[in-house]
Design a protein around this motif. Structure first.
Motif, PDB file in Angstrom:
ATOM      1  N   ALA A   1      40.048  33.908  72.068  1.00 50.88           N
ATOM      2  CA  ALA A   1      39.875  35.031  70.883  1.00 50.88           C
ATOM      3  C   ALA A   1      41.255  35.586  70.786  1.00 50.88           C
ATOM      4  O   ALA A   1      42.036  35.789  71.427  1.00 50.88           O
ATOM      5  CB  ALA A   1      38.682  35.871  71.162  1.00 50.88           C
ATOM      6  N   ASP A   2      41.470  35.961  69.298  1.00 53.50           N
ATOM      7  CA  ASP A   2      42.474  36.760  68.806  1.00 53.50           C
ATOM      8  C   ASP A   2      42.253  37.650  67.645  1.00 53.50           C
ATOM      9  O   ASP A   2      41.076  37.775  67.483  1.00 53.50           O
ATOM     10  CB  ASP A   2      43.852  35.716  68.406  1.00 53.50           C
ATOM     11  N   GLY A   3      43.154  38.336  67.162  1.00 53.64           N
ATOM     12  CA  GLY A   3      43.000  39.085  65.980  1.00 53.64           C
ATOM     13  C   GLY A   3      41.797  40.359  66.319  1.00 53.64           C
ATOM     14  O   GLY A   3      41.773  40.916  67.813  1.00 53.64           O
ATOM     15  N   LEU A   4      40.965  40.594  65.608  1.00 53.14           N
ATOM     16  CA  LEU A   4      40.044  41.961  65.799  1.00 53.14           C
ATOM     17  C   LEU A   4      39.061  41.493  66.804  1.00 53.14           C
ATOM     18  O   LEU A   4      38.728  42.245  67.793  1.00 53.14           O
ATOM     19  CB  LEU A   4      39.363  42.287  64.711  1.00 53.14           C
ATOM     20  N   LEU A   5      38.693  40.292  67.040  1.00 50.24           N
ATOM     21  CA  LEU A   5      37.775  39.902  67.877  1.00 50.24           C
ATOM     22  C   LEU A   5      38.269  39.911  69.424  1.00 50.24           C
ATOM     23  O   LEU A   5      37.812  40.407  70.211  1.00 50.24           O
ATOM     24  CB  LEU A   5      37.267  38.252  67.590  1.00 50.24           C
ATOM     25  N   GLY A   6      39.728  39.347  69.299  1.00 50.69           N
ATOM     26  CA  GLY A   6      40.051  39.385  70.904  1.00 50.69           C
ATOM     27  C   GLY A   6      40.272  40.932  71.173  1.00 50.69           C
ATOM     28  O   GLY A   6      40.097  41.209  72.430  1.00 50.69           O
ATOM     29  N   VAL A   7      40.738  41.988  70.437  1.00 47.68           N
ATOM     30  CA  VAL A   7      40.817  43.084  70.762  1.00 47.68           C
ATOM     31  C   VAL A   7      39.649  43.644  71.211  1.00 47.68           C
ATOM     32  O   VAL A   7      39.767  44.453  72.272  1.00 47.68           O
ATOM     33  CB  VAL A   7      41.580  44.032  69.483  1.00 47.68           C
ATOM     34  N   CYS A   8      38.458  43.413  70.361  1.00 49.69           N
ATOM     35  CA  CYS A   8      37.273  43.834  70.615  1.00 49.69           C
ATOM     36  C   CYS A   8      36.705  43.693  71.879  1.00 49.69           C
ATOM     37  O   CYS A   8      36.078  44.380  72.875  1.00 49.69           O
ATOM     38  CB  CYS A   8      36.349  43.539  69.707  1.00 49.69           C
TER      39      CYS A   8
END
Length: 175
Positions: free
Chosen positions: A128-135
């Motif tokens: 996962a990366d981007g917003l999903l990774g952060v979340c």
């Protein structure tokens, strides 16, 4: 609040600082019921992620949905764990339902690899990366008693926590 939603705990509730316990085989029915109520609570808040400790449960369970209203993509992750993280870092603004109205830029790995169980017990692994990774990183932190403000400097963290305490006190006096 409906019967389906749960009360969200706010900082400084000590339950937010406890490490959650792994979901065991005998927890199945309770976890399915809790996951459904957590999703309802997250959507009602509104938010894009919620960890079981935020609603007073000590289970390693998170729900996330970064799809938005037009394309909802709810995920329920049982016993999630980050098994690898990129050296490359990225900064994104984060907020938290347990620290309402408070936001700060947080630096985290840009990509993660994680492993979890689905509600039916199926083992999953994904990147996962981007917003999903952060979340996902943010919610998994909750399972370990870590809040996004713990990634900030002491000065920034203390300013944010003082501001939150003041706002919550003002909210209580209005209620």
């Amino acid at each position: 609040m409906t019967d389906e939603t749960l009360p969200i705990l706010y900082v400084p509730d000590p339950r937010l600082r406890k490490k959650a316990r792994p979901v065991a085989q005998g927890d199945g029915d309770a976890v399915r019921a809790l996951a459904a109520r957590m999703l309802a609570t997250m959507y009602a808040a509104p938010g894009i992620g919620l960890a079981a400790p935020q609603v007073g449960s000590d289970l390693r369970l998170i729900v996330v949905d970064v799809g938005g209203k037009e394309t909802p993509a709810p995920m329920v992750l049982v016993n999630p764990e980050i098994i690898a993280a990129s050296r490359e870092m990225e900064v994104r603004e984060e907020g938290c339902l347990s620290l309402p109205g408070q936001y700060a830029d947080v630096e985290r790995p840009a990509r993660i690899q994680l492993r979890w169980l689905e509600l039916d017990g199926t083992k999953r692994e994904a990147e996962a990366d981007g917003l999903l990774g952060v979340c996902l990183q943010h919610e998994i932190d909750h399972l370990n008693g870590v809040l996004f403000v713990d990634h900030l400097s002491a000065l920034k963290r203390n300013m944010l926590l003082r501001k939150l305490a003041k706002e919550l006190k003002a909210r209580e006096s209005r209620d």
